[in-house]
Enzyme design. Structure first.
Site, PDB file in Angstrom:
ATOM      1  N   ASP A 216       0.875  -1.267  -0.031  1.00  0.00           N
ATOM      2  CA  ASP A 216      -0.036  -0.125   0.336  1.00  0.00           C
ATOM      3  C   ASP A 216       0.770   1.361  -0.148  1.00  0.00           C
ATOM      4  O   ASP A 216       2.090   1.291   0.175  1.00  0.00           O
ATOM      5  CB  ASP A 216      -0.939   0.165   1.111  1.00  0.00           C
TER       6      ASP A 216
ATOM      7  N   LYS B 252      -3.248   3.199  -2.582  1.00  0.00           N
ATOM      8  CA  LYS B 252      -4.418   3.809  -2.616  1.00  0.00           C
ATOM      9  C   LYS B 252      -4.207   5.252  -1.771  1.00  0.00           C
ATOM     10  O   LYS B 252      -3.979   5.030  -0.743  1.00  0.00           O
ATOM     11  CB  LYS B 252      -5.532   3.176  -2.186  1.00  0.00           C
TER      12      LYS B 252
ATOM     13  N   MET C 133      -8.052   8.981   8.691  1.00  0.00           N
ATOM     14  CA  MET C 133      -8.278   9.624   7.368  1.00  0.00           C
ATOM     15  C   MET C 133      -9.231  10.777   7.665  1.00  0.00           C
ATOM     16  O   MET C 133     -10.355  10.918   6.870  1.00  0.00           O
ATOM     17  CB  MET C 133      -9.065   8.362   6.648  1.00  0.00           C
TER      18      MET C 133
HETATM   19  C1  LIG Z   1      -6.516   3.276   5.501  1.00  0.00           C
HETATM   20  S1  LIG Z   1      -6.347   3.738   6.855  1.00  0.00           S
HETATM   21  C2  LIG Z   1      -5.130   2.469   7.524  1.00  0.00           C
HETATM   22  C3  LIG Z   1      -5.004   2.410   8.948  1.00  0.00           C
HETATM   23  C4  LIG Z   1      -4.051   1.417   9.266  1.00  0.00           C
HETATM   24  N1  LIG Z   1      -4.412   0.034   8.986  1.00  0.00           N
HETATM   25  C5  LIG Z   1      -3.436   1.379  10.643  1.00  0.00           C
HETATM   26  O1  LIG Z   1      -3.886   0.358  11.702  1.00  0.00           O
HETATM   27  O2  LIG Z   1      -2.600   2.239  11.140  1.00  0.00           O
HETATM   28  C6  LIG Z   1      -4.727   4.862   6.743  1.00  0.00           C
HETATM   29  C7  LIG Z   1      -5.045   6.140   7.896  1.00  0.00           C
HETATM   30  O3  LIG Z   1      -4.134   5.967   8.807  1.00  0.00           O
HETATM   31  C8  LIG Z   1      -3.251   6.825   9.491  1.00  0.00           C
HETATM   32  N2  LIG Z   1      -2.227   6.578   9.398  1.00  0.00           N
HETATM   33  C9  LIG Z   1      -1.532   5.253   9.093  1.00  0.00           C
HETATM   34  N3  LIG Z   1      -0.222   5.419   9.012  1.00  0.00           N
HETATM   35  C10 LIG Z   1       0.213   6.690   9.922  1.00  0.00           C
HETATM   36  C11 LIG Z   1       1.397   7.355  10.388  1.00  0.00           C
HETATM   37  N4  LIG Z   1       2.409   6.619  10.356  1.00  0.00           N
HETATM   38  N5  LIG Z   1       1.352   8.618  10.816  1.00  0.00           N
HETATM   39  C12 LIG Z   1      -0.033   9.219  11.183  1.00  0.00           C
HETATM   40  N6  LIG Z   1      -1.164   8.508  10.408  1.00  0.00           N
HETATM   41  C13 LIG Z   1      -0.919   7.485  10.004  1.00  0.00           C
HETATM   42  C14 LIG Z   1      -3.950   7.991   8.607  1.00  0.00           C
HETATM   43  O4  LIG Z   1      -5.090   8.591   9.136  1.00  0.00           O
HETATM   44  C15 LIG Z   1      -4.390   7.394   7.326  1.00  0.00           C
HETATM   45  O5  LIG Z   1      -5.044   8.480   6.425  1.00  0.00           O
END
Ligand SMILES: C[S@@+](CC[C@H](N)C(=O)[O-])C[C@H]1O[C@@H](n2cnc3c(N)ncnc32)[C@H](O)[C@@H]1O
Length: 270
Positions: free
Chosen positions: A39, A61, A174
């Protein structure tokens, strides 16, 4: 005689970005992969850990740019497994936290393909934690909610309003594009002075942190740059951030207890 291909999929959580936050199981799966489907939020450094010769496929995505619809990814997983063997499906954070991991697993199961799960450190806990902000703290709060800022219909989730009525820490994923609207929901519940923060690209070299309160967080983030994915945290635990007090120096109100050196978040206005 060629060895038969045995299709297999491992759904792996890559954690928030720092490769050292991968689990040993995740690392082992990458070392054994024939194909890695990854991803947008998976870092280069994590991909470097894949077995040399493994096929790396970017199915990333982003909110504005869907390079591959979910349906296509489901099919790609199955096709790569049938044609190449072991596919590692590498996802940011944990595959089952807003990761659509279950859909991919269910699709593979329709073809009788074995799917192993390797959980990852979810950004919802790890990213605030790396800032020194616990999602729960004895005496401060009793629960935390993890809510999406973007629903399927494009509206803001009703759960954010429910969370705003509670004393829970609210962690919104998100939600960067709707930060102002989300903060307005908290303000409408009498929480305009509640500590709040945004962390973008947590655990990576590009990490950015903005501290504030509900009433000024969106403005502060707009000044910083709202374009990268980020996590929003609202709740009294944010005041435990080691820089929260100095971030609020702009119009800090000193109370008697602060003059004696005991500074608590209730006495600081940002
Ligand atoms: C589709 S979701 C997936 C979340 C992921 N599965 C998790 O457990 O962290 C994607 C969102 O996770 C958050 N996110 C993921 N990694 C991040 C990071 N390193 N720093 C800040 N926000 C993060 C953001 O809000 C981003 O838009």
């Amino acid at each position: 005689m060629n060895t038969p291909i045995i299709p297999k999929i491992t759904l792996v959580g890559a954690g928030p970005g720092d490769p050292e936050l991968l689990t040993i199981k995740a690392w082992k799966a990458l070392q054994q992969a024939d194909v890695v489907l990854y991803d947008a939020l998976v870092s280069e450094e994590v991909l470097d850990l894949a077995r040399p010769g493994a096929i790396l496929v970017d199915v990333g995505k982003r909110a504005s740019k869907h390079t591959h619809p979910q349906e296509d990814i489901n099919w790609m997983l199955v096709e790569y497994a049938i044609n190449h063997g072991h596919v590692v499906r590498l996802k940011g954070g944990d595959p089952f936290v807003f990761g659509r991991g279950y859909e991919e697993m269910a699709h593979a199961a329709m073809f009788g393909i074995k799917v192993d799960i390797v959980p990852g450190l979810s950004s919802c806990i790890a990213v605030p934690g790396l800032q020194g902000v616990p999602v729960t703290c004895r005496g401060v709060n009793e629960s935390f909610w993890v809510v999406t800022g973007t629903t399927r219909s494009g509206t803001i989730s009703k759960d954010i309003e429910l969370a705003a009525q509670s004393t829970a820490t609210t962690i919104i994923l998100m939600g960067m594009r709707k930060l102002g609207d989300i903060m307005a929901i908290f303000a409408a519940q009498g929480k305009k002075d509640t500590p709040a923060m945004v962390v973008q690209n947590g655990s990576t070299a590009a990490e950015k942190v903005v501290l504030g309160r509900v009433h000024n967080l969106a403005e502060r983030v707009a000044l910083a740059d709202a374009s990268s994915p980020g996590i929003i945290v609202v709740g009294d635990v944010v005041a435990l951030h080691p820089e929260f007090a100095s971030a609020s120096l702009g119009d800090r109100v000193l109370s008697e207890s602060q003059k004696t050196g005991k500074v608590t978040h209730e006495h600081i206005t940002v």
